[in-house]
Design an enzyme around this catalytic site. Sequence first.
Site, PDB file in Angstrom:
ATOM      1  N   CYS B  64      23.947  18.444  -1.339  1.00  0.00           N
ATOM      2  CA  CYS B  64      23.724  17.115  -1.891  1.00  0.00           C
ATOM      3  C   CYS B  64      24.357  16.004  -1.053  1.00  0.00           C
ATOM      4  O   CYS B  64      25.029  16.244  -0.053  1.00  0.00           O
ATOM      5  CB  CYS B  64      24.285  17.049  -3.312  1.00  0.00           C
ATOM      6  SG  CYS B  64      26.091  17.177  -3.328  1.00  0.00           S
ATOM      7  N   ALA B  67      28.064  16.103  -0.487  1.00  0.00           N
ATOM      8  CA  ALA B  67      28.419  17.050   0.578  1.00  0.00           C
ATOM      9  C   ALA B  67      28.230  16.413   1.947  1.00  0.00           C
ATOM     10  O   ALA B  67      29.037  16.609   2.855  1.00  0.00           O
ATOM     11  CB  ALA B  67      27.581  18.327   0.454  1.00  0.00           C
ATOM     12  N   ARG B  98      34.706  23.768   5.203  1.00  0.00           N
ATOM     13  CA  ARG B  98      34.069  23.567   6.508  1.00  0.00           C
ATOM     14  C   ARG B  98      35.171  23.666   7.537  1.00  0.00           C
ATOM     15  O   ARG B  98      36.273  23.199   7.336  1.00  0.00           O
ATOM     16  CB  ARG B  98      33.343  22.218   6.593  1.00  0.00           C
ATOM     17  CG  ARG B  98      32.103  22.206   5.720  1.00  0.00           C
ATOM     18  CD  ARG B  98      31.303  20.929   5.898  1.00  0.00           C
ATOM     19  NE  ARG B  98      30.303  21.055   6.942  1.00  0.00           N
ATOM     20  CZ  ARG B  98      30.306  20.359   8.082  1.00  0.00           C
ATOM     21  NH1 ARG B  98      31.285  19.510   8.343  1.00  0.00           N
ATOM     22  NH2 ARG B  98      29.356  20.497   8.967  1.00  0.00           N
ATOM     23  N   HIS B 198      25.147  11.208   4.679  1.00  0.00           N
ATOM     24  CA  HIS B 198      25.514  10.793   6.041  1.00  0.00           C
ATOM     25  C   HIS B 198      25.356   9.281   6.154  1.00  0.00           C
ATOM     26  O   HIS B 198      26.223   8.575   6.653  1.00  0.00           O
ATOM     27  CB  HIS B 198      24.593  11.425   7.084  1.00  0.00           C
ATOM     28  CG  HIS B 198      24.576  12.919   7.073  1.00  0.00           C
ATOM     29  ND1 HIS B 198      23.470  13.645   7.428  1.00  0.00           N
ATOM     30  CD2 HIS B 198      25.532  13.827   6.759  1.00  0.00           C
ATOM     31  CE1 HIS B 198      23.747  14.936   7.341  1.00  0.00           C
ATOM     32  NE2 HIS B 198      24.990  15.066   6.931  1.00  0.00           N
TER      33      HIS B 198
END
Lengths: 457, 545
Positions: B64, B67, B98, B198
């Site tokens: 999503c 994230a 991550r 992003h």
Amino acid sequence: MLLRHTPQEITERKALMINPAKTCQPIGAMYAALGIKGCLPHSHGSQGCCAYHRSTLTRHYKEPISAATSSFTEGASVFGGQANLLQAIDNIFTVYEPEVIAVHTTCLSETIGDDLPQIFDKAIKEKKVPEGKTLIGAPTPSYVGSHVTGFSNMVKAMANLAAPGGKKNGKINIIPGWVEPSDMEEIKKIAAMVGVDINMFPDTSGVLNGPLTGEYKMFPEAGTPVADIKDSGNALGTLALGEWCSADAARLLDTKCKVPCSVLDMPFGLKATDRFVDALRTVAGTSVPDEIMVERGKLVDMISDMHQYFYGKKVALVGDPDQLIAMTEFLVSIDMMPIHIVTGTPGKRLEERIMEITAGMGRPVNVRAKGDMFLLHQWIKNEPVDLLIGNTYCKYIARDEDVPYVRWGFPILDRQGHQHFPTVGYKGGLRLLEQILGVLLDRKDRDDPESKFELVL
Amino acid sequence: MAKAQKLVQWEPNDVKDKLLAKYPPKVARKRAKQIMINEALENTTPTIEANVRTIPGIITMRGCTYAGCKGVIMGPTSDIVNLVHGPIGCSFYAWLTRRNQTDAINDSNANFITYAMSTDMQDSDIIFGGEKKLAAAIQEAYDLFHPKAIAIFATCPVGLIGDDIHAVAKRMKEQFGDCNVFAFSCEGYKGVSQSAGHHIANNQVFTHVVGKSETEKTDKYKINLLGEYNIGGDGFEIDRILEKCGIKNISTFSGNATYDKFASANQADLSCVMCHRSINYVADMLETKYGIPWIKVNFIGAEATAKSLRKIAQYFGEKELIDRVEAVIAEEMPAVKAAQAEVYPRTNGKTAMLFVGGSRAHHYQELFNEMGMKTLSAGYEFGHRDDYEGRHVIPTLKVDADSRNIEEIEVEPDPVLYKPRKSAEEIAALVKDGLEFKDYEGLNPAMEKGTLIIDDLNQYEAEKLVELMKPDLFCAGIKEKFSIQKLGVPMKQLHSYDSGGPYAGFQGAVNFYREIDRLVNSKVWSYMKAPWQENPELSATYVWE
């Protein structure tokens, strides 16, 4: 230092949680649903939750975790997710052909107030559910409780499949709670040894510890069949292992189908296993066979053989309430001293139980439900411990404070074994002791001066 | 799932038909647009549908917006306190999952990467609003850590209940005076994937952080490295090489980044874009506002690394740098060539499939080429059409209803700090010499004719592809890894690198060759059948010695 911003001085926090000792409801519901045969868990929310939950379970088990999602968009978030779920149900039954879809929700669909039963009705009316297939659902709002709550809610939804008024089946229901596939296998094995005919749900053994054969089955020949779950309403009684994980489902079977229930602690360690075996024996009217006596005796033998290394050692524990209660009791029973105990899951009852269990130690104990690992770490800084037991996130504390550390609980992301080797029962007790001894004696071998370094311990 | 059947000589059209055959008609129609048989054409590529909503129930690989924003872009920065406003899950799942490494661990700078911080919203916060709790949490974080900056991330319920996180951030920032507080409206339901996150992260970092640094960077050849997240130490290896060449990377977005590195990005003379999808917005804005041109680079693959270094040297145009770069390449290459020669006989001719986020499905083909491995099929989880077809299609892209609410910010040349790094003539000369600015030709042209390019691949299609085309190696993420390996096909994670790496740069290439050799030639794949399954007919009785 990995956690160098954690100060020794403790200031009470009211709003900020740091390094949680819990996660959110839906992952528990997803795990529970994987214990139903032929079941595809479904996350009714935006797809990020489902991706995160699948990833975490996959990292823990090193196994595929299948689950679908309604993939909410902004539009669905405003106008409701009914269309998404109807489409999903249709696509899932067409493409993946599960026997069951087990739907859970997220903070998104709960905040907007989507009504699962109403959507299920519509799906059935619109013939999106093929003949003989099952839809079950549980509301699992992430802003209530923890992953344990989500597990419990999904298990309760399973129990709700049972209908009253059938013919008694002569079985005992066992609701094992959030334990590993290996633990569920062990529980079945113990029941078989005592000679009790059981019906256990959920059951992830064989689902999340499967073989590599060159063939992938999204739905392996394992898990509890829906027919058996429905049949749980006709059992003689229910043993619910773990108040937080299993009691709600067991009580629902009691009120709905008049199946009497008994809530026990999870069978970790000597005494909790004793009570479990005793309960099995009593409800089924059988006698405990010799091989169980031998297993139990081996555990007692190991406690006596190695007692000097356990005696008086201080332990910090973090995990989920049901597991913490049984583990604390086990540690106390071998004369270790669990002194810092944290769970992220709310529930005053945990603090009470821990206080009862540790009352005989004659010293203060730090215990906190709705705590976090930041607090646990601060407690350890203020009073160091000889052993830390908890999930993989503890390794940062263990390294910073140089504490021997046993991985136990959920999630374990950096070691193997939990899916294959149990920690419940007498056998599991032996394994726990082996692990605890291993880290304590490794530490002794590392730290003893050469003049004191010994061959025999 | 169906029993495996092997197409002896698969035809891309057959494969596509077989992928679609089981779907309900509506789904098949939609997926048909997202599965493309590549026709490697010179200047144009066939269109593919991308960056559209996910099909419910299809078992997507996607995550999503949160994230993409918190997990991907902001997570790798070490000295910013990342505070998640929401129920506990979102913070928990983005906690150390991550592998963006940092060297702040080894010095006295702040490092908050090991901490997960959350307002842990409860039902009462949903009912009465969470702004008060958020303000209190910000205060507690400030009192405990005194960070340079606190970033706040919205999760699904925040947008629904109407908490104004930006107002809270502004108020707290004014109150503190020495700590920048800013917020991201990255609710998980926005857009259709990580991609929206992003974009939201790019906008806010650019608005609240870039250009705010007080320290002047005086190095000779200053670049920004955009879209490199230091997974498994990739960024460390790239920095090592740049350092050796005398090129100073002053700001990585956002592997091993710090607040000050973000803040001084406006001082670079060139932006180099690795992951185009996640960071092209910042690249464009740096150009518009400060006059810094950007080029596309790729440090995945030894040849690609050499090429990228030469591009940077060409841009600066000074002989000492050009010579230095050639010397470094000459020095680094022998070890790479030796490793390549060693594995080549064992990897040449093998086949791979790559389905990774928004850039690696393209970049990693370079490494496979170097090993003589052929990519049969590839695609992104959340790439846009420009990542597939090249940036020339951007003018024709239509933003659909699902992504319309992602904020587009307008930037103007900065009245003080705008300084074109190269004159129009200089740029034109460089272009004439083959340096391309502000350009990315995408994944499709890099792939052979007849290969399959698939957007937003799902679980069903992944299994079907493996069953039909029998690749020697499948690359995707953790959610796909074990189902593929159950099928007896080695699987390499190209998000987390399966705890390995670095794979970028020269040493990274060597690591990758060895890793892939290990994986595709492991003995384990020969153990799947027991001896009694290999020869089930009893043809003799056992003879005791």
